[in-house]
Design a protein around this motif. Structure first.
Motif, PDB file in Angstrom:
ATOM      1  N   SER A  31       0.542  -1.016  -0.120  1.00 32.87           N
ATOM      2  CA  SER A  31       0.021  -0.241  -0.021  1.00 32.87           C
ATOM      3  C   SER A  31       1.239   1.014  -0.140  1.00 32.87           C
ATOM      4  N   ASP A  32       2.080   1.011   0.414  1.00 37.99           N
ATOM      5  CA  ASP A  32       2.818   2.741   0.728  1.00 37.99           C
ATOM      6  C   ASP A  32       3.451   3.008  -0.523  1.00 37.99           C
ATOM      7  N   LYS A  33       3.573   1.875  -2.140  1.00 41.21           N
ATOM      8  CA  LYS A  33       3.679   2.524  -2.729  1.00 41.21           C
ATOM      9  C   LYS A  33       2.917   2.660  -3.866  1.00 41.21           C
ATOM     10  N   LEU A  34       1.161   1.887  -3.245  1.00 41.04           N
ATOM     11  CA  LEU A  34       0.566   2.300  -4.554  1.00 41.04           C
ATOM     12  C   LEU A  34      -0.005   3.826  -5.023  1.00 41.04           C
ATOM     13  N   LEU A  35       0.034   3.770  -6.200  1.00 45.34           N
ATOM     14  CA  LEU A  35      -0.528   5.032  -6.984  1.00 45.34           C
ATOM     15  C   LEU A  35      -1.998   5.304  -7.195  1.00 45.34           C
ATOM     16  N   GLU A  36      -3.075   4.078  -7.963  1.00 52.18           N
ATOM     17  CA  GLU A  36      -3.958   4.577  -8.061  1.00 52.18           C
ATOM     18  C   GLU A  36      -4.998   3.143  -8.542  1.00 52.18           C
ATOM     19  N   ILE A  37      -5.975   3.234  -8.945  1.00 52.92           N
ATOM     20  CA  ILE A  37      -6.610   1.833  -8.486  1.00 52.92           C
ATOM     21  C   ILE A  37      -7.362   2.250 -10.208  1.00 52.92           C
ATOM     22  N   VAL A  38      -7.681   0.835 -11.536  1.00 47.94           N
ATOM     23  CA  VAL A  38      -8.769   2.564 -12.675  1.00 47.94           C
ATOM     24  C   VAL A  38      -9.060   0.977 -13.331  1.00 47.94           C
ATOM     25  N   ILE A  39     -10.331   1.373 -12.616  1.00 47.93           N
ATOM     26  CA  ILE A  39     -11.451   0.411 -13.249  1.00 47.93           C
ATOM     27  C   ILE A  39     -11.889   0.947 -14.393  1.00 47.93           C
ATOM     28  N   ASP A  40     -12.296  -0.145 -15.046  1.00 53.72           N
ATOM     29  CA  ASP A  40     -12.936   0.470 -17.150  1.00 53.72           C
ATOM     30  C   ASP A  40     -13.990  -1.199 -17.042  1.00 53.72           C
ATOM     31  N   LEU A  41     -14.719  -0.875 -17.416  1.00 56.59           N
ATOM     32  CA  LEU A  41     -16.301  -1.698 -17.788  1.00 56.59           C
ATOM     33  C   LEU A  41     -16.333  -2.649 -19.288  1.00 56.59           C
ATOM     34  N   GLY A  42     -16.467  -3.577 -18.687  1.00 56.84           N
ATOM     35  CA  GLY A  42     -15.702  -4.455 -19.463  1.00 56.84           C
ATOM     36  C   GLY A  42     -14.157  -4.922 -19.923  1.00 56.84           C
ATOM     37  N   GLY A 103     -15.712   4.313 -16.949  1.00 54.99           N
ATOM     38  CA  GLY A 103     -14.444   3.697 -15.963  1.00 54.99           C
ATOM     39  C   GLY A 103     -14.118   4.702 -14.854  1.00 54.99           C
ATOM     40  N   LEU A 104     -13.392   5.060 -14.568  1.00 50.73           N
ATOM     41  CA  LEU A 104     -12.367   4.920 -12.604  1.00 50.73           C
ATOM     42  C   LEU A 104     -11.350   4.935 -12.831  1.00 50.73           C
ATOM     43  N   THR A 105     -10.464   6.287 -12.245  1.00 51.75           N
ATOM     44  CA  THR A 105      -9.568   6.194 -12.213  1.00 51.75           C
ATOM     45  C   THR A 105      -9.423   6.514 -10.336  1.00 51.75           C
ATOM     46  N   CYS A 106      -9.240   5.744  -9.359  1.00 48.79           N
ATOM     47  CA  CYS A 106      -9.166   6.085  -8.178  1.00 48.79           C
ATOM     48  C   CYS A 106      -7.795   6.203  -7.603  1.00 48.79           C
ATOM     49  N   ARG A 107      -7.152   7.829  -7.561  1.00 46.89           N
ATOM     50  CA  ARG A 107      -6.271   7.814  -7.073  1.00 46.89           C
ATOM     51  C   ARG A 107      -5.884   8.138  -5.408  1.00 46.89           C
ATOM     52  N   VAL A 108      -5.459   7.929  -4.836  1.00 51.22           N
ATOM     53  CA  VAL A 108      -4.819   7.846  -3.906  1.00 51.22           C
ATOM     54  C   VAL A 108      -3.941   8.717  -3.242  1.00 51.22           C
ATOM     55  N   GLY A 109      -4.647   9.539  -2.299  1.00 53.81           N
ATOM     56  CA  GLY A 109      -3.864  11.044  -1.779  1.00 53.81           C
ATOM     57  C   GLY A 109      -3.263  10.531  -0.542  1.00 53.81           C
ATOM     58  N   ARG A 110      -2.096  10.878  -0.303  1.00 56.60           N
ATOM     59  CA  ARG A 110      -1.676  10.959   0.461  1.00 56.60           C
ATOM     60  C   ARG A 110      -0.975  12.747   1.731  1.00 56.60           C
ATOM     61  N   ALA A 111      -1.246  12.460   2.873  1.00 58.74           N
ATOM     62  CA  ALA A 111      -0.246  13.796   3.192  1.00 58.74           C
ATOM     63  C   ALA A 111       1.105  13.455   4.200  1.00 58.74           C
ATOM     64  N   VAL A 112       2.234  13.709   3.027  1.00 59.38           N
ATOM     65  CA  VAL A 112       3.376  13.534   3.836  1.00 59.38           C
ATOM     66  C   VAL A 112       4.082  14.816   4.366  1.00 59.38           C
ATOM     67  N   TYR A 113       5.230  14.485   5.935  1.00 62.43           N
ATOM     68  CA  TYR A 113       5.261  15.337   6.257  1.00 62.43           C
ATOM     69  C   TYR A 113       7.245  15.228   5.861  1.00 62.43           C
TER      70      TYR A 113
END
Length: 533
Positions: A31-42, A103-113
């Motif tokens: 999960s630390d290096k996960l950027l986004e999850i891509v979901i497209d119909l079909g 289609g959906l692009t689910c981008r992971v948002g992170r706050a990094v100090y």
């Protein structure tokens, strides 16, 4: 300094996914290096990581699974982006021609100090900073951290177009600290919200993500002229990319083609038509994010752009963060000498009457080679023959600038000839005769007051700071007269064009009088209009 990641609320994002996709993501356990999850119909869903992309299921996505996600997130805005309350995640939609989501692009948002430590000294210096980099390299994360740090001591307002900086919902994410956030209802209105933030909320710093349109670039210039620090990002990976973008090049001063006189072209060793910076840049510093731990910093945009256009680009300052978190700064190497510096300036000048040269090309290095002593103080009288250029404009411009230029009617008495590009291209006989005699020829693009004033400024080497109209006392008096006129019933008053320093003072005086002021036009004719709300 070791980076410290605060919670990325990944669990909240996983909860809106169908159970099978969620379990597949958890099974990968990266999960630390996960950027986004891509979901497209079909198609089969995929997870994109920093280094690779992995297929999550060997099964095609159905309409039910897409609906499952959209029912559990916020409303999609005009830019087809949605968020989740009090998180930094972003879900972007792809629609078909009928407007149905496919289609959906689910981008992971992170706050990094700790990400901003590599450029913290620049951010806190008060200079306006423009950040460039490819998508996903961490521009928005850096922007969010910069807003939090600056908000500890300054009034910071975030113009949040897609809720990526402060998160979705009415309450900003804790990652922005004490910074205030203004949301943008429609992406096309971003420039209006930028101006509104300055006029209504008295910020010392404006933070803006994704400057991508011409109106937004103009709004950024207006904000900078009012003395407000700008921290923003723009589309593009390098300074070169930005200069080639006609919409955004104004952020770093813009470029235009300039036709040189024969004498100046020979002195520079270039063609007669060259590219030069059009105006002062909106931002002071440009930072190119090459990787998450490697930044290229252009500390002086004016100098970097000028040297780039001359074909001898200045090396950027490179800042890197090693595996232990230590920051290493590689200072820019000494700039190689330009053609102007290696030229023998001690060579005796050509005999005869000599006009002042046009604006000298500024060498990139801090130590300048002095130009030949052509002009001494007081200014020498130069006799100018105008061929195709309005003589009355030339005389009035000389009087306005306070330079001893005399317009003559006989080309034989002239020290220099000024003409229009059309006449020069047509090889008019008078122009050719003057050229054969070795008379300096100056070519203007148009028969306008601005072009004539620029010619005389070049002829006498008058910088913007030497321009009589830029006397701060006269500017204050002129602005106060305009303010009085508006307070006495005038709908608006347009002030004469001036430098960015002059316009900044005019905006400040208008604000103190509780009036509204905007900048209009392009350099060098950009001016301020003062009016009531």
């Amino acid at each position: 300094m070791t980076q410290h990641r605060i919670t990325d609320d990944l669990e909240a994002l996983l909860e809106v996914l169908p159970t099978t996709i969620r379990h597949a993501v958890e099974k990968i356990n990266n999960s630390d290096k996960l950027l986004e999850i891509v979901i497209d119909l079909g198609r089969m869903p995929a997870a994109r990581f920093v280094e690779n992309e992995i297929t999550l299921l060997e099964k095609e996505i159905t309409r039910t699974e897409i609906d499952h996600i959209t029912e559990r997130i916020g409303t999609f805005d005009a830019d087809n982006r949605a968020g989740m309350e009090r998180t930094l995640h972003r879900i972007s939609a792809i629609r078909n021609r009928r407007g149905v989501i496919v289609g959906l692009t689910c981008r992971v948002g992170r706050a990094v100090y700790g990400t901003v430590d590599i450029i913290q000294d620049i951010i806190e210096s008060g200079k306006s900073v423009l950040i460039l980099g490819r998508p996903g390299v961490g521009k928005t994360t850096l922007l969010r951290e910069a807003a939090r740090i600056l908000a500890e001591n300054k009034r910071v307002v975030i113009v949040d177009t897609s809720n990526e900086i402060g998160g979705d919902g009415d309450v900003p994410h804790p990652a922005v600290g004490r910074a205030r956030r203004m949301q943008v209802s429609q992406p096309m209105q971003q420039h209006e919200v930028m101006i509104e933030a300055v006029e209504n909320h008295n910020p010392e710093v404006i933070v803006i993500d994704e400057i991508g349109r011409e109106l937004e670039a103009q709004a950024a210039r207006t904000i900078a002229e009012r003395g407000v620090q700008l921290i923003g990002t723009a589309h593009g990976q390098t300074l070169d990319n930005l200069l080639l973008n006609p919409t955004l090049s104004d952020l770093v001063g813009g470029i235009e083609a300039v036709t040189l006189s024969d004498e100046e072209a020979r002195r520079r060793g270039t063609q007669k038509t060259v590219l030069e910076r059009r105006s002062p840049p909106t931002f002071d510093v440009v930072i190119e994010i090459q990787t998450r731990d490697r930044f290229a910093v252009h500390l002086d945009i004016s100098e970097s752009v000028d040297s780039l256009l001359r074909g001898s680009p200045l090396p950027a300052e490179v800042r890197t963060r090693d595996a232990e978190g230590k920051i290493v700064i590689e200072k820019a190497a000494p700039t190689p000498k330009s053609k102007m510096e290696v030229k023998d300036v001690t060579k005796a000048p050509r005999r005869g009457r000599q006009p002042a040269p046009v604006i000298e090309e500024q060498a990139p290095s801090s130590k300048q080679t002095p130009a030949p002593p052509v002009l001494t103080s007081p200014l020498q009288t130069v006799r100018v023959y105008a061929y195709g250029v309005a003589r009355n404009r030339l005389s009035q411009a000389a009087k306005r600038l306070g330079v001893p230029a005399v317009v003559v009617t006989d080309v034989g008495e002239a020290d220099a000839l000024v003409t229009l590009r059309t006449y020069y291209r047509n090889r008019e006989q008078t122009v050719m005769d003057a050229e054969h005699r070795g008379l300096p020829i100056y070519v203007l693009r148009a028969n306008t007051v601005a072009q004539v004033e620029q010619f005389l400024g070049d002829l006498y080497n008058i910088s913007e700071q030497q321009h009589p109209r830029d006397s701060m006392d006269s500017v204050r008096e002129e602005t106060q007269q305009a303010i009085s006129a508006v307070l006495n019933g005038e709908r608006w008053v347009d002030l004469p064009p001036g430098t960015s320093l002059v316009r900044r003072l005019q905006h400040e005086l208008a604000r103190n009088a509780e009036l509204v002021s905007h900048s209009y036009g392009k350099e060098p004719r950009r001016h301020v209009r003062i009016f009531r709300e």
